[in-house]
Design a protein around this motif. Structure first.
Motif, PDB file in Angstrom:
ATOM      1  N   HIS A 265       0.670  -1.227   0.058  1.00  0.00           N
ATOM      2  CA  HIS A 265      -0.108   0.012  -0.077  1.00  0.00           C
ATOM      3  C   HIS A 265       0.913   1.267  -0.151  1.00  0.00           C
ATOM      4  N   ALA A 311      -6.053   0.357   3.280  1.00  0.00           N
ATOM      5  CA  ALA A 311      -4.755   0.865   3.633  1.00  0.00           C
ATOM      6  C   ALA A 311      -4.174   1.644   2.207  1.00  0.00           C
ATOM      7  N   SER A 315      -3.507   5.596   2.216  1.00  0.00           N
ATOM      8  CA  SER A 315      -1.905   6.152   2.049  1.00  0.00           C
ATOM      9  C   SER A 315      -2.055   7.249   1.273  1.00  0.00           C
TER      10      SER A 315
END
Length: 364
Positions: A265, A311, A315
């Motif tokens: 990620h 995730a 990010s």
């Protein structure tokens, strides 16, 4: 509002070029709206069927207009030329006659359908310097002959200094004017250059009082306010209405998807420059917001892929907040696991395209 929209559109175009140069394609999001536009229509409403100008060419018009070094006759001629340049051709008939000397009644433009260029040539024939006297009885007597061939309403612009004595005529100017009004639908706009003689001024007022709409206007006032000339012949009618027209507006745009490594990620370095463009755009367009949709490929459990897609979306969210100070309430992170694949999960190339975050900018 329109000015603001143009500014936004300009900003998007600049970003589009930057993204294109970085090989990150954009797709515009549009919406259909009904635009209200106020339409204003201006119509000129004709107030008369004919107009006749009896131009005073007597020596009295050689007097200077106060505050200028120009004579009354020169300024009056100049005014007619100026007004004729924009005078609307509304289908009326016009005539121009010169009153000069003791007995002169000269036809420069016999009453006929008004045509700007031809009437302008007639104005050019007016003298630049006056001579002799303008005798009102003779002017009105000749006017009655002209009116006998006309129909409809006529406005007569009569330039005169009010001189009416010293000529042999069976009727006074007031009596002749009464005869004219009884036979014809006519109004007099008397442009007076009369001196301080009470008799002259009183006589002109009596002529003007014979028919409704007639008036006496001192020549100095007339020269300062040329609207007297046009206002006697037409009026301006203004009407407005609201027109609804469909319009396509830009609501936002989507970018090419951000791709991620298998089971990862972290943001790739090759996307940092593109995210910088997005971050600066959001900084400059504070009304805009961004929606981030995270996805995975088809490998792994549903629960794991849902967590991994979260995730990835977070990010990008954290990157925009940390590096560009974008407020969290302007970022909408969403995650969907392996749903809605962009490509076939049966190949490595397809799975790479599915490991993505889709970016859409709205609020524009």
């Amino acid at each position: 509002m329109k000015k603001q929209f143009n500014l936004i559109l300009f900003s998007v175009c600049m970003i589009t070029l930057s993204f294109t140069n970085s090989l990150w394609a954009l797709e515009l999001i549009t919406r259909e709206v009904m635009e209200e536009k106020v339409i204003t229509e201006v119509d000129l409403v004709r107030k008369a069927d004919n107009f006749i100008i009896l131009f005073d060419g007597s020596s009295h018009t050689n007097k200077l207009v106060p505050g200028t070094n120009k004579s009354q006759i020169a300024v009056a001629k100049e005014l007619l030329k100026q007004r004729n340049q924009w005078f609307p051709e509304l289908g009326y008939s016009g005539g121009l006659y010169l009153l000069s000397g003791w007995t002169s009644f000269k036809t420069l433009y016999p009453v006929q359908r008004y045509e700007r260029e031809a009437f302008g040539r007639a104005i050019d024939q007016l003298p630049d310097e006056g001579e002799g006297n303008n005798l009102l009885q003779l002017a009105l007597f000749e006017l009655e002959k002209v009116l006998s061939s006309l129909s409809g309403r006529t406005v007569v612009f009569l330039y005169t200094d009010g001189t009416f004595t010293g000529v042999s005529h069976p009727k006074t100017p007031v009596e002749i004017a009464k005869d004219i009004v009884q036979k014809h639908d006519v109004s007099f706009y008397i442009i007076s250059s009369a001196d301080d003689s009470i008799a002259k001024k009183d006589m002109l007022k009596r002529v003007a009082s014979i028919s409704p709409g007639s008036r006496v206007i001192p020549i100095d006032t007339f020269l300062k306010r040329p609207e007297y000339l046009s206002g006697a012949l037409f009026t301006v009618k203004v009407s407005s209405y609201v027109k609804l027209t469909p319009k396509t507006e830009m609501a936002g745009f989507t970018t090419e998807n951000m791709l991620f490594d298998f089971n990862g990620h972290a943001i790739r370095t090759d996307y940092e420059q593109k995210l910088a463009l997005l971050g600066r755009f959001l900084q400059e367009n504070t009304q805009a917001y961004v929606v981030l949709n995270g996805y995975t490929d088809g490998i792994g459990s549903k629960a794991y892929n849902l967590s991994l897609s979260e995730a990835r979306a977070m990010s990008v969210t954290d990157y925009l907040i940390k590096n560009f100070g974008i407020a969290p309430d302007r970022i909408v992170p969403l995650w969907h696991g392996d749903l809605n694949p962009a490509a076939d999960n049966g190949s490595a190339e397809g799975r790479q395209l599915n490991r993505r975050v889709e970016i859409a900018v709205g609020g524009l």
